[in-house]
Motif scaffolding. Sequence first.
Motif, short mmCIF file in Angstrom:
data_model
loop_
_atom_site.label_atom_id
_atom_site.label_comp_id
_atom_site.label_asym_id
_atom_site.label_seq_id
_atom_site.Cartn_x
_atom_site.Cartn_y
_atom_site.Cartn_z
N THR A 38 11.48 -4.68 19.46
CA THR A 38 10.09 -4.24 19.34
C THR A 38 9.15 -5.36 18.91
OG1 THR A 38 10.44 -3.55 17.04
CG2 THR A 38 10.76 -1.88 18.75
N ALA A 39 9.66 -6.47 18.39
CA ALA A 39 8.80 -7.53 17.85
C ALA A 39 8.51 -8.58 18.91
CB ALA A 39 9.48 -8.20 16.64
N GLY A 40 7.27 -9.10 18.87
CA GLY A 40 6.85 -10.27 19.63
C GLY A 40 7.58 -10.51 20.93
N GLY A 41 8.29 -11.66 20.99
CA GLY A 41 8.95 -12.07 22.21
C GLY A 41 10.07 -11.14 22.65
N GLU A 42 10.63 -10.35 21.71
CA GLU A 42 11.69 -9.41 22.09
C GLU A 42 11.18 -8.39 23.11
OE1 GLU A 42 14.09 -9.19 17.82
OE2 GLU A 42 12.59 -7.67 18.30
N ALA A 43 10.08 -7.74 22.74
CA ALA A 43 9.51 -6.72 23.63
C ALA A 43 9.02 -7.35 24.92
CB ALA A 43 8.38 -5.99 22.92
N LYS A 276 11.04 -18.43 17.85
CA LYS A 276 10.23 -19.15 18.83
C LYS A 276 9.51 -18.18 19.75
CE LYS A 276 10.86 -20.43 22.84
NZ LYS A 276 11.33 -20.91 24.15
N GLY A 277 10.22 -17.14 20.17
CA GLY A 277 9.58 -16.12 20.98
C GLY A 277 8.43 -15.44 20.25
N TYR A 278 8.59 -15.26 18.94
CA TYR A 278 7.51 -14.67 18.13
C TYR A 278 6.31 -15.60 18.11
CZ TYR A 278 4.93 -12.93 14.09
OH TYR A 278 3.94 -12.46 13.26
#
Length: 441
Positions: A38-43, A276-278
């Motif tokens: 659900t966070a940043g780069g994950e989603a 990094k994705g975040y």
Amino acid sequence: MRGKFKVEAMLSMMVLTAGLPSRGAAADQGLEIFTYWTAGGEADGLAALEKVFSAKHPGVQIRNAVVAGGAGSNATAVLATRMQGGNPPDTFQIHGGAELIDTWVKTGFMEPLTKLYKDEGLDQKFPKQLIDLVSYQGQPYSVPVNVHRNGVLWFNKKIFSDNGLTPPETWDAFFAAADKLKAKGITPLALGDKDKWESLQLFEDILLATLGPDDYKALWAGRLAWTDPRITKALETMKRVVGYVNDDHATLTWDQATGLVLRGKAAMNLMGDWAKGYFTSNGWEVGTDFGWAPAPGTKGSFIVVTDTFGLPKKVKNRAAALEWLAVLASVPGQDAFNPKKGSIPARVDADKSKYDAYSKGAMADFAANALVPSEANGPATVPAFLTPITDAISGFVNDKDVARAQSTIAQACRETVGCAAGVATAKPGSGASSTGSGQGQ
């Protein structure tokens, strides 16, 4: 990532459009995937992967069962209830290693994916150590969608530049930089351990720096005692490190702590490369706004984490699930997902031109460094030991009692995996000793 299981998780459902499977009709032309991204780069990464699937299989409805919070512990509790209750999702996200093998494969809940691997030629497309990590008795049980590097020091480049700092390569260098930052009223290290696994993850970085890759792996393989004086030294180092973190660490999640670095409220963060994705999902430029380095004392080592998806037995939409697994194993799927997630592709033939400077460097290090398993993220040990060691380190961050923490961990090892004098005499699971000399996540 793991914390203590919490059954009070809330299950939210998001409905998206995707495609028709070509390996046979699914029961209701649908597909339920289960994640905690659900966070940043994950989603963002998951949305990109769904888009690739949707283009290839228009017509199948994806029901994305997302369980937020707890860094996956909430999702794990909901998943356990569903799996044991005979209502599994069609496929679910899980870390490779002991988390997959000991929890769901050895207990008979998963289908082997040997035919899928053969049909898609995956034996030649994934590194052997990753295949070993998701295999049991010679058969693979999940498909790796990525390789994450844990144990990365992320830093705010402006703060470092303004204060004449370079990334610390040792813990002594870290303490020197931290003292300089603290004297200027800057929080040296951002930590968010609301979900507990984050403090365990910090400890694994310090353990690796203290023991080196060979003895770090020996610890989890049961060849080194938890009573070893170097474990004491690692705890003493951690006791000192937590003196430089933000006061509100116990109220923050990992991404909220990473946000302190992004907003200039802290100089550094030790986290896997999902950070990094975040950063990039929040508009930061790689190498311009933030920099990175291996955790102090760990240069030449690579802590491996891998996100995977598997196929539970008796799912409603088996054909669609197999199509999903084929897509996430493909070059287009991995190259859509990983640049946004912050990870590197599991496949050896991905298009490197799609990846930034950090990821290209991580690919090179993955090929050249000593690979070791993450304890905080699944592969290093079985869940029965992971929960008490997570609690022990979380308590240690608060009371800073080195002797108590070491004694508690050694006792938990004896009680859960059969340690003698702190050494595991029972094998920790097929995924627990298979990276670097085979293991990772």
